[in-house]
Scaffold this motif. Sequence first.
Motif, PDB file in Angstrom:
ATOM      1  N   GLU A 191      48.184  10.201   1.540  1.00 26.55           N
ATOM      2  CA  GLU A 191      48.007  10.806   2.861  1.00 26.55           C
ATOM      3  C   GLU A 191      49.298  10.686   3.679  1.00 26.55           C
ATOM      4  O   GLU A 191      49.741   9.587   4.006  1.00 26.55           O
ATOM      5  N   PRO A 192      49.941  11.820   4.051  1.00 27.67           N
ATOM      6  CA  PRO A 192      51.223  11.747   4.769  1.00 27.67           C
ATOM      7  C   PRO A 192      51.084  11.491   6.268  1.00 27.67           C
ATOM      8  O   PRO A 192      52.077  11.175   6.933  1.00 27.67           O
ATOM      9  N   ASN A 193      49.875  11.640   6.825  1.00 25.38           N
ATOM     10  CA  ASN A 193      49.705  11.528   8.278  1.00 25.38           C
ATOM     11  C   ASN A 193      48.745  10.403   8.646  1.00 25.38           C
ATOM     12  O   ASN A 193      47.882  10.561   9.505  1.00 25.38           O
ATOM     13  N   ARG A 194      48.914   9.260   7.977  1.00 25.54           N
ATOM     14  CA  ARG A 194      47.963   8.165   8.188  1.00 25.54           C
ATOM     15  C   ARG A 194      48.033   7.576   9.589  1.00 25.54           C
ATOM     16  O   ARG A 194      47.038   7.100  10.118  1.00 25.54           O
ATOM     17  N   ARG A 195      49.214   7.561  10.187  1.00 27.70           N
ATOM     18  CA  ARG A 195      49.362   6.892  11.488  1.00 27.70           C
ATOM     19  C   ARG A 195      49.276   7.849  12.671  1.00 27.70           C
ATOM     20  O   ARG A 195      49.078   7.404  13.797  1.00 27.70           O
ATOM     21  N   ARG A 196      49.425   9.121  12.431  1.00 26.70           N
ATOM     22  CA  ARG A 196      49.310  10.101  13.515  1.00 26.70           C
ATOM     23  C   ARG A 196      48.775  11.397  12.916  1.00 26.70           C
ATOM     24  O   ARG A 196      49.483  12.098  12.207  1.00 26.70           O
ATOM     25  N   GLY A 197      47.528  11.695  13.218  1.00 22.98           N
ATOM     26  CA  GLY A 197      46.890  12.837  12.608  1.00 22.98           C
ATOM     27  C   GLY A 197      47.338  14.160  13.185  1.00 22.98           C
ATOM     28  O   GLY A 197      48.017  14.230  14.211  1.00 22.98           O
ATOM     29  N   THR A 198      46.936  15.242  12.524  1.00 15.83           N
ATOM     30  CA  THR A 198      47.340  16.592  12.912  1.00 15.83           C
ATOM     31  C   THR A 198      46.191  17.408  13.504  1.00 15.83           C
ATOM     32  O   THR A 198      46.372  18.558  13.862  1.00 15.83           O
ATOM     33  N   THR A 287      35.830  23.410  18.151  1.00 15.62           N
ATOM     34  CA  THR A 287      36.788  23.880  17.154  1.00 15.62           C
ATOM     35  C   THR A 287      37.720  22.750  16.755  1.00 15.62           C
ATOM     36  O   THR A 287      38.170  21.970  17.609  1.00 15.62           O
ATOM     37  N   LEU A 288      38.001  22.653  15.472  1.00 11.84           N
ATOM     38  CA  LEU A 288      39.006  21.744  14.957  1.00 11.84           C
ATOM     39  C   LEU A 288      40.237  22.551  14.582  1.00 11.84           C
ATOM     40  O   LEU A 288      40.174  23.466  13.754  1.00 11.84           O
ATOM     41  N   HIS A 289      41.367  22.228  15.231  1.00 15.25           N
ATOM     42  CA  HIS A 289      42.651  22.855  14.930  1.00 15.25           C
ATOM     43  C   HIS A 289      43.536  21.830  14.233  1.00 15.25           C
ATOM     44  O   HIS A 289      43.510  20.642  14.576  1.00 15.25           O
ATOM     45  N   SER A 290      44.337  22.272  13.290  1.00 13.87           N
ATOM     46  CA  SER A 290      45.302  21.389  12.654  1.00 13.87           C
ATOM     47  C   SER A 290      46.699  22.009  12.689  1.00 13.87           C
ATOM     48  O   SER A 290      46.851  23.232  12.549  1.00 13.87           O
ATOM     49  N   LYS A 291      47.695  21.157  12.867  1.00 15.92           N
ATOM     50  CA  LYS A 291      49.086  21.633  12.881  1.00 15.92           C
ATOM     51  C   LYS A 291      49.537  22.083  11.494  1.00 15.92           C
ATOM     52  O   LYS A 291      50.477  22.866  11.372  1.00 15.92           O
ATOM     53  N   VAL A 292      48.888  21.565  10.470  1.00 13.20           N
ATOM     54  CA  VAL A 292      49.208  21.935   9.091  1.00 13.20           C
ATOM     55  C   VAL A 292      47.906  22.268   8.369  1.00 13.20           C
ATOM     56  O   VAL A 292      46.838  21.782   8.763  1.00 13.20           O
ATOM     57  N   PRO A 293      47.936  23.096   7.329  1.00 12.81           N
ATOM     58  CA  PRO A 293      46.697  23.387   6.585  1.00 12.81           C
ATOM     59  C   PRO A 293      46.122  22.120   5.968  1.00 12.81           C
ATOM     60  O   PRO A 293      46.831  21.338   5.348  1.00 12.81           O
ATOM     61  N   LEU A 303      36.438  23.750  -0.085  1.00 13.03           N
ATOM     62  CA  LEU A 303      36.560  25.173   0.259  1.00 13.03           C
ATOM     63  C   LEU A 303      37.984  25.606   0.535  1.00 13.03           C
ATOM     64  O   LEU A 303      38.203  26.642   1.162  1.00 13.03           O
ATOM     65  N   GLY A 304      38.965  24.833   0.086  1.00  7.83           N
ATOM     66  CA  GLY A 304      40.348  25.225   0.280  1.00  7.83           C
ATOM     67  C   GLY A 304      40.941  24.685   1.561  1.00  7.83           C
ATOM     68  O   GLY A 304      40.377  23.793   2.209  1.00  7.83           O
ATOM     69  N   LEU A 305      42.091  25.233   1.953  1.00  7.57           N
ATOM     70  CA  LEU A 305      42.839  24.745   3.109  1.00  7.57           C
ATOM     71  C   LEU A 305      42.566  25.603   4.338  1.00  7.57           C
ATOM     72  O   LEU A 305      42.455  26.824   4.242  1.00  7.57           O
ATOM     73  N   ARG A 306      42.480  24.947   5.495  1.00 12.32           N
ATOM     74  CA  ARG A 306      42.250  25.636   6.764  1.00 12.32           C
ATOM     75  C   ARG A 306      43.129  25.012   7.847  1.00 12.32           C
ATOM     76  O   ARG A 306      43.445  23.825   7.802  1.00 12.32           O
ATOM     77  N   THR A 307      43.463  25.830   8.844  1.00 11.81           N
ATOM     78  CA  THR A 307      44.169  25.311  10.015  1.00 11.81           C
ATOM     79  C   THR A 307      43.285  25.323  11.259  1.00 11.81           C
ATOM     80  O   THR A 307      43.588  24.632  12.231  1.00 11.81           O
ATOM     81  N   SER A 308      42.190  26.086  11.223  1.00  8.12           N
ATOM     82  CA  SER A 308      41.312  26.148  12.394  1.00  8.12           C
ATOM     83  C   SER A 308      39.906  26.542  11.959  1.00  8.12           C
ATOM     84  O   SER A 308      39.713  27.565  11.295  1.00  8.12           O
ATOM     85  N   VAL A 309      38.931  25.720  12.333  1.00  4.32           N
ATOM     86  CA  VAL A 309      37.531  25.976  11.973  1.00  4.32           C
ATOM     87  C   VAL A 309      36.670  25.747  13.204  1.00  4.32           C
ATOM     88  O   VAL A 309      36.786  24.715  13.871  1.00  4.32           O
TER      89      VAL A 309
END
Length: 322
Positions: A191-198, A287-293, A303-309
């Motif tokens: 996990e690359p974002n363990r200390r600060r999530g996206t 809504t959940l938004h992410s800076k990266v997929p 269900l694959g990668l998403r940036t906004s659900v």
Amino acid sequence: MRALLVVNPAATTTSARTRDVLIHALASEMKLEAVTTEYRGHARDLGRQAADSDDIDLVVALGGDGTVNEVVNGLLHGGPDLDRLPGLAVVPGGSTNVFARALGLPNDPVEATGALLDAVSDKRERVVSLGLTAGTPGTADESVPARWFTFNAGLGFDAGVVGRVEQQRELGKTSTHSLYVRQVLRQFLGEPNRRRGTITLAREGADPISDLVVAIVSNTTPWTYLGNRPMYTSPKASFDKGVDVFGLTRLSTAAVARYGTQLLTSSPERGPHGKHVVSLHDMDRFTLHSKVPLPLQMDGDHLGLRTSVTFTGVRRALRVIV
């Protein structure tokens, strides 16, 4: 009563002989048509056909949570309609069976079939809420079709674990709880974002909640099972209300040890808690938004990668025979 039985032949905890016994038991009490699924999405197609039929009263899903999810999405392809749509019944045949167990059904398929026949005889049913996801308008994911989930969905870490497990199963590995534990560890180490999530959670009338590493949306409780041990991320989640959200803003080694221990010892009275925990109850829409997929899962299906659900809690969505 006329019923359609949707049988997943790959269900991990039922043999062909057991499935035959269950089919005969159900056929003795109702006019039954049994169909074995042949491809991914077949159970959804069968559920859709049942929804469009005028003479099917009940759809029985014999399989795991993935089979149930497909049947539900087929039944509700045109939206909820309690007066018109067939009811749903479940005979658990998967490795975890969260939805069936959350309804109070036995985890053993033979016992569950007996309970189902009793419920049909006594005309017992329950109307449950469901979760609904869709791509967010104005984002790259806006064309993603809507999809229902019965017990939980997740964006980020837990969905990554689900994806890893599916990869292992495609390589021929058996779906076991030890397999899940190994993939949790591998997902954590990678996990690359363990200390600060996206991830940012946005909802109407409230400030956004940002920097989430984990976002788990629950339509009921428990979240899942580790063997026979139920684990509760959102203990107040209910089939009678909107959806709940459990989030973490940190996944450091210390945080994982703390919240992992709390999760293993969680109860219907108390789930994980602390300064890095976000807990929201009875949500109608957000809504959940992410800076990266990030990976998305629903009912244990990657269900694959998403940036906004966008998530919606839909009350009184489906009749279930229990």
